[in-house]
Design an enzyme around this catalytic site. Structure first.
Site, PDB file in Angstrom:
ATOM      1  N   ASN A   9     -33.864  -9.318  44.087  1.00  0.00           N
ATOM      2  CA  ASN A   9     -33.356  -7.979  44.409  1.00  0.00           C
ATOM      3  C   ASN A   9     -31.896  -7.954  43.966  1.00  0.00           C
ATOM      4  OD1 ASN A   9     -32.487  -5.585  45.488  1.00  0.00           O
ATOM      5  ND2 ASN A   9     -32.809  -6.163  47.638  1.00  0.00           N
ATOM      6  N   LYS A  11     -29.867  -5.556  43.806  1.00  0.00           N
ATOM      7  CA  LYS A  11     -29.038  -4.591  44.541  1.00  0.00           C
ATOM      8  C   LYS A  11     -28.143  -3.824  43.561  1.00  0.00           C
ATOM      9  CE  LYS A  11     -29.578  -7.444  48.610  1.00  0.00           C
ATOM     10  NZ  LYS A  11     -29.047  -7.959  49.879  1.00  0.00           N
ATOM     11  N   HIS A  94     -35.790  -1.762  52.993  1.00  0.00           N
ATOM     12  CA  HIS A  94     -34.795  -2.832  53.027  1.00  0.00           C
ATOM     13  C   HIS A  94     -33.793  -2.518  54.136  1.00  0.00           C
ATOM     14  CE1 HIS A  94     -31.553  -5.513  51.954  1.00  0.00           C
ATOM     15  NE2 HIS A  94     -32.434  -6.202  51.260  1.00  0.00           N
ATOM     16  N   GLU A  96     -30.703  -2.715  54.267  1.00  0.00           N
ATOM     17  CA  GLU A  96     -29.516  -1.954  53.837  1.00  0.00           C
ATOM     18  C   GLU A  96     -29.853  -0.471  53.754  1.00  0.00           C
ATOM     19  OE1 GLU A  96     -28.774  -4.407  50.413  1.00  0.00           O
ATOM     20  OE2 GLU A  96     -28.233  -6.039  51.757  1.00  0.00           O
ATOM     21  N   GLU A 166     -37.033 -10.177  56.533  1.00  0.00           N
ATOM     22  CA  GLU A 166     -35.628 -10.429  56.243  1.00  0.00           C
ATOM     23  C   GLU A 166     -34.801 -10.206  57.509  1.00  0.00           C
ATOM     24  OE1 GLU A 166     -34.771  -9.977  51.742  1.00  0.00           O
ATOM     25  OE2 GLU A 166     -34.467  -8.030  52.668  1.00  0.00           O
ATOM     26  N   GLY A 172     -27.079 -12.029  53.047  1.00  0.00           N
ATOM     27  CA  GLY A 172     -25.752 -12.054  52.446  1.00  0.00           C
ATOM     28  C   GLY A 172     -24.692 -12.750  53.289  1.00  0.00           C
ATOM     29  N   SER A 211     -30.358 -15.192  52.424  1.00  0.00           N
ATOM     30  CA  SER A 211     -29.605 -16.392  52.027  1.00  0.00           C
ATOM     31  C   SER A 211     -30.485 -17.525  51.496  1.00  0.00           C
ATOM     32  CB  SER A 211     -28.719 -16.880  53.187  1.00  0.00           C
ATOM     33  OG  SER A 211     -27.767 -15.890  53.529  1.00  0.00           O
ATOM     34  N   GLY A 232     -31.618 -12.174  47.187  1.00  0.00           N
ATOM     35  CA  GLY A 232     -30.505 -11.287  46.835  1.00  0.00           C
ATOM     36  C   GLY A 232     -29.503 -12.016  45.948  1.00  0.00           C
ATOM     37  N   GLY A 233     -28.409 -12.475  46.549  1.00  0.00           N
ATOM     38  CA  GLY A 233     -27.291 -13.071  45.806  1.00  0.00           C
ATOM     39  C   GLY A 233     -27.712 -14.102  44.767  1.00  0.00           C
TER      40      GLY A 233
HETATM   41  P1  13P Z   1     -29.319 -12.564  50.130  1.00  0.00           P
HETATM   42  O1  13P Z   1     -30.260 -13.490  49.434  1.00  0.00           O
HETATM   43  O2  13P Z   1     -28.085 -12.248  49.318  1.00  0.00           O
HETATM   44  O3  13P Z   1     -29.014 -12.981  51.526  1.00  0.00           O
HETATM   45  O4  13P Z   1     -30.072 -11.137  50.244  1.00  0.00           O
HETATM   46  C1  13P Z   1     -31.360 -11.122  50.733  1.00  0.00           C
HETATM   47  C2  13P Z   1     -31.892  -9.759  50.523  1.00  0.00           C
HETATM   48  O5  13P Z   1     -31.436  -8.795  51.115  1.00  0.00           O
HETATM   49  C3  13P Z   1     -32.978  -9.596  49.540  1.00  0.00           C
HETATM   50  O6  13P Z   1     -33.535  -8.328  49.613  1.00  0.00           O
END
Ligand code: 13P
Length: 249
Positions: A9, A11, A94, A96, A166, A172, A211, A232-233
């Protein structure tokens, strides 16, 4: 037997050249191990990334989808539009989106349905905040998030969906859920679905997100009810993302 799945993802990160460089790096370094892989990229780059990944096994996904079919919904992107770009997946709910844009459980359920209406596999995200975990509300929250979708779309719809657990406090933050903490919630989700349809529950891909890094992916993915990850990251680094993919069992 369920196949593992690793989804990036991206983002709202980077610009066009970052997106194409990253997609090219993933395509070049990809070695198929039988697990599935996808990238959910910013929608403005669907066309370019879609062409770049064409002919590979790396699937394209969206980070969201509108809750309506079409019409005066400024800024939204419909499932039909995603279909024009061969999006295989659409992330819905999600955290967010839920927290910054007020996507309610009911709105998430409608987005899930829109996605399915176009044959796009929804990746339904669920998860609790730290406050909810500390007040022992984790399972209540997960129930509410899942029930809204079950009520609108029916248990049968889960045969064509993916769930991502999640925990909001792990996204994050560098704070990953322990393998046991994640497994406990994954097993809860699978058992809940099994009460409605054992076959669907058994085949359900339930991803963990929050993470995930090359250093913790193997242990997480080794848990019996964790079928891969939503990353994510670490998905913004081609090598790290591919290393996480290779951690699938
Ligand atoms: P991180 O891997 O950056 O923690 O993000 C997870 C996420 O929100 C994937 O959708």
């Amino acid at each position: 037997m369920r196949k593992a799945l690793v989804v990036g993802n991206w983002k709202m990160n980077g610009v066009r050249s970052d997106a194409t460089d990253l997609a090219a790096a993933i395509k070049t370094g990809f070695e198929d191990n039988g697990a599935e892989i996808a990238v959910c990229v910013p929608s403005v780059y669907f066309s370019e990334i879609g062409s770049l990944l064409a002919g590979s096994s790396i699937l394209l996904g969206s980070q969201n989808v509108a809750e309506h079919d079409s019409g005066a919904y400024t800024g939204e992107i419909s499932a039909k539009m995603l279909n024009d770009f061969n999006c295989h997946f659409a992330i819905v709910g999600h955290s967010e989106r839920r927290s910054y844009y007020n996507d309610s459980n009911e709105s998430v359920a409608r987005r899930y349905n829109q996605s399915l209406s176009q044959g796009i596999t929804p990746i339904l995200c669920v998860g609790e905040t730290l406050e909810q975990r500390e007040s022992n509300e984790t399972f209540t929250v997960i129930d509410q998030q899942l029930d809204a979708v079950i009520d609108l779309a029916g248990i049968e719809s889960f045969a064509k969906a993916v769930i991502a657990y999640e925990p909001v406090w792990a996204i994050g933050t560098g704070k990953v859920a322990t393998d046991d903490q994640a497994q406990e919630v994954h097993a809860y989700i699978r058992n809940k679905l099994a009460q409605l349809d054992a076959g669907i529950a058994e085949n359900m891909q339930i991803l963990y997100g929050g993470s995930v890094k090359p250093g913790n992916a193997t242990a997480l993915f080794a848990m019996p009810d964790i079928d891969g990850g939503l990353i994510g990251g670490a998905s913004l680094d081609g090598d790290a993302f591919l290393s996480i993919y290779q951690s699938t069992k």
